[in-house]
Structure formats: structure tokens, C-alpha cells
Design a protein around this motif. Structure first.
Motif, PDB file in Angstrom:
ATOM      1  N   GLY A 265     -14.821   4.512  -1.688  1.00 59.54           N
ATOM      2  CA  GLY A 265     -15.215   3.207  -2.192  1.00 59.54           C
ATOM      3  C   GLY A 265     -16.166   3.346  -3.345  1.00 59.54           C
TER       4      GLY A 265
ATOM      5  N   LYS B 138      -6.197  -1.916   9.397  1.00 55.05           N
ATOM      6  CA  LYS B 138      -7.164  -0.827   9.588  1.00 55.05           C
ATOM      7  C   LYS B 138      -7.422  -0.603  11.074  1.00 55.05           C
ATOM      8  CE  LYS B 138     -11.830   0.570   8.475  1.00 55.05           C
ATOM      9  NZ  LYS B 138     -13.126   0.135   8.019  1.00 55.05           N
TER      10      LYS B 138
ATOM     11  N   GLU C 286      -9.416   3.812   5.559  1.00 57.87           N
ATOM     12  CA  GLU C 286     -10.439   3.688   4.518  1.00 57.87           C
ATOM     13  C   GLU C 286     -10.610   5.052   3.879  1.00 57.87           C
ATOM     14  OE1 GLU C 286     -15.125   2.620   4.223  1.00 57.87           O
ATOM     15  OE2 GLU C 286     -13.944   1.521   5.714  1.00 57.87           O
ATOM     16  N   SER C 287     -10.576   5.075   2.561  1.00 60.45           N
ATOM     17  CA  SER C 287     -10.606   6.350   1.862  1.00 60.45           C
ATOM     18  C   SER C 287     -11.495   6.256   0.630  1.00 60.45           C
ATOM     19  CB  SER C 287      -9.180   6.747   1.484  1.00 60.45           C
ATOM     20  OG  SER C 287      -9.141   8.040   0.966  1.00 60.45           O
TER      21      SER C 287
ATOM     22  N   ALA D  21      -6.637   7.117  -2.422  1.00 63.74           N
ATOM     23  CA  ALA D  21      -6.824   5.699  -2.127  1.00 63.74           C
ATOM     24  C   ALA D  21      -6.353   4.858  -3.315  1.00 63.74           C
ATOM     25  CB  ALA D  21      -8.298   5.423  -1.863  1.00 63.74           C
TER      26      ALA D  21
ATOM     27  N   THR E  89     -17.223  -2.191  -2.576  1.00 61.08           N
ATOM     28  CA  THR E  89     -15.760  -2.204  -2.582  1.00 61.08           C
ATOM     29  C   THR E  89     -15.232  -0.985  -1.846  1.00 61.08           C
ATOM     30  OG1 THR E  89     -15.756  -3.319  -4.722  1.00 61.08           O
ATOM     31  CG2 THR E  89     -13.710  -2.255  -4.049  1.00 61.08           C
ATOM     32  N   LYS E  90     -14.382  -1.229  -0.844  1.00 58.93           N
ATOM     33  CA  LYS E  90     -13.773  -0.137  -0.083  1.00 58.93           C
ATOM     34  C   LYS E  90     -12.340   0.061  -0.557  1.00 58.93           C
ATOM     35  CE  LYS E  90     -16.549  -1.170   3.951  1.00 58.93           C
ATOM     36  NZ  LYS E  90     -16.547  -1.674   5.308  1.00 58.93           N
TER      37      LYS E  90
ATOM     38  N   SER F  21      -8.333  -9.724   2.970  1.00 62.25           N
ATOM     39  CA  SER F  21      -9.375  -9.058   3.740  1.00 62.25           C
ATOM     40  C   SER F  21      -9.072  -9.090   5.232  1.00 62.25           C
ATOM     41  CB  SER F  21     -10.718  -9.730   3.462  1.00 62.25           C
ATOM     42  OG  SER F  21     -11.721  -9.153   4.244  1.00 62.25           O
TER      43      SER F  21
ATOM     44  N   TYR G  23      -8.488   1.815   0.249  1.00 63.96           N
ATOM     45  CA  TYR G  23      -7.641   2.152   1.392  1.00 63.96           C
ATOM     46  C   TYR G  23      -6.386   2.871   0.923  1.00 63.96           C
ATOM     47  CZ  TYR G  23     -10.614  -1.200   3.791  1.00 63.96           C
ATOM     48  OH  TYR G  23     -11.694  -1.849   4.314  1.00 63.96           O
TER      49      TYR G  23
ATOM     50  N   VAL H 289      -6.061  -6.718   5.906  1.00 66.81           N
ATOM     51  CA  VAL H 289      -6.469  -5.314   5.845  1.00 66.81           C
ATOM     52  C   VAL H 289      -7.245  -4.930   7.102  1.00 66.81           C
ATOM     53  CG1 VAL H 289      -7.990  -3.688   4.628  1.00 66.81           C
ATOM     54  CG2 VAL H 289      -6.369  -5.070   3.346  1.00 66.81           C
ATOM     55  N   LYS H 290      -8.050  -5.848   7.603  1.00 72.19           N
ATOM     56  CA  LYS H 290      -8.831  -5.595   8.824  1.00 72.19           C
ATOM     57  C   LYS H 290      -7.893  -5.308  10.009  1.00 72.19           C
ATOM     58  CE  LYS H 290     -12.978  -7.650  10.206  1.00 72.19           C
ATOM     59  NZ  LYS H 290     -13.782  -8.834  10.465  1.00 72.19           N
TER      60      LYS H 290
ATOM     61  N   TYR I 227       0.827  -1.214   0.000  1.00 72.28           N
ATOM     62  CA  TYR I 227       0.000   0.000   0.000  1.00 72.28           C
ATOM     63  C   TYR I 227       0.859   1.261   0.000  1.00 72.28           C
ATOM     64  CZ  TYR I 227      -4.719  -1.854   0.232  1.00 72.28           C
ATOM     65  OH  TYR I 227      -5.911  -2.454  -0.077  1.00 72.28           O
TER      66      TYR I 227
END
Length: 163
Positions: A110, A100, A107-108, A73, A114-115, A93, A117, A96-97, A63
Motif C-alpha cells: 500500500g 479479502k 492485501e499486497s 498488487a 491506500t491498500k 470497498s 490487492y 473487496v472486504k 483483479y
């Protein structure tokens, strides 16, 4: 009468003969956007006692370098990111959880379900120093101590929430 422009170049002068030999110039090695990464924070997160698993650190670094515009994002689906990283979308997933929850990823935006980041501006930032100062003024620093994966598994097994 205008004088011709002076051209700067790298050269070696032979002290005996006075001959000038121009040295070849290498092209600038860093084309495209650059990212400023906090060295101390990056090193702290790379250490074994940071609590990040190798997978979590690898996703975080991905990222850092996937952001191409000033703190925008990463606009890719989890499936595409997981394929690029060589992991399952489910594993991405979960990773990322964790990132986050530690406020290392933010989170920026979506699109639909779909989100998207990006990294916290405390860790990595693209832009000028003034823009960076403005960006961090809006955020609290992220948690730099993340519970180890084994502690998270124990917590989950006991019925508690995972971090």
C-alpha cells in the motif's frame, strides 16, 4: 558453402498441378502478459451456489486480469478501480472486504492509507509453473464457499459480524 536457411510456411498444394499456394499467417493473438486461471475454481466461483454476488464475482475477475506483473498488487486507488468498474468507491470497498475475508483477494502492500490487492495465487497466477508452485506453497487455499449475500445481511441485522 553455407546453405540458405529453410523457411517454414503454411501452404496448400494442388494435387493435380502441383502448384503451391502459401497461406497467409495470422499474427499471434495474445500479446503481452498471460494469466493462468484455475478453470475448476473459476467455474466453481461463477456458480450460483458459490455465495458470490454478481458484483463480487465481477470485481474478482477484474483483479484477475488487472494484474500485469508476476503476482504484483494492482496499484490503483479504490476510486480509480470503482470508476473503471462503474460502481461507487463505497460499494467497491464493501466488495473487496468480502473477497479479502474469503482469501480470494490478498492485501499486497500500500501507499499511505491506500491498500493494494491481488488475487490469491490459487485462483490466478502470472508466471512459470515453478514460480506458481513456489507462490502457492506460502498460502492456504482460499475459502471456496462464501456465505450468500442474503445470509450476510441477516447476520449484520442481528448484530453479528459480517463475513
Amino acid at each position: 558453402m553455407a546453405q540458405p536457411a529453410r523457411r517454414k510456411f503454411l501452404a496448400v498444394v494442388d494435387e493435380d498441378t502441383g502448384a503451391v499456394e502459401e497461406l497467409p499467417r495470422a499474427p499471434y493473438a495474445f500479446g503481452g502478459p498471460h494469466i493462468n486461471v484455475g478453470i475448476r475454481r473459476g467455474r466453481q466461483l461463477a456458480c450460483a451456489d458459490s455465495g458470490l454476488s454478481d458484483r463480487e464475482f465481477r470485481v474478482l475477475v477484474w483483479y484477475w486480469f488487472a494484474t500485469e506483473e508476476c503476482q504484483e498488487a494492482v496499484q490503483m486507488t479504490g476510486v480509480a478501480i470503482a470508476a473503471e468498474l462503474g460502481m461507487s468507491p463505497d460499494a467497491l470497498s464493501k466488495t473487496v472486504k468480502v473477497l479479502k475475508a474469503a482469501r480470494l483477494l490478498v492485501e499486497s502492500g500500500g501507499l499511505g492509507r491506500t491498500k493494494f490487492y491481488r488475487t490469491s495465487p490459487y485462483l490466478a497466477f502470472i508466471g512459470s509453473g515453478f514460480e506458481h508452485r513456489e507462490a502457492v506453497s506460502e498460502w492456504n487455499p482460499p475459502e471456496m464457499s462464501i456465505p450468500n449475500p442474503s445470509e450476510r445481511r441477516r447476520k449484520k441485522a442481528k448484530g453479528g459480524e459480517t463475513a
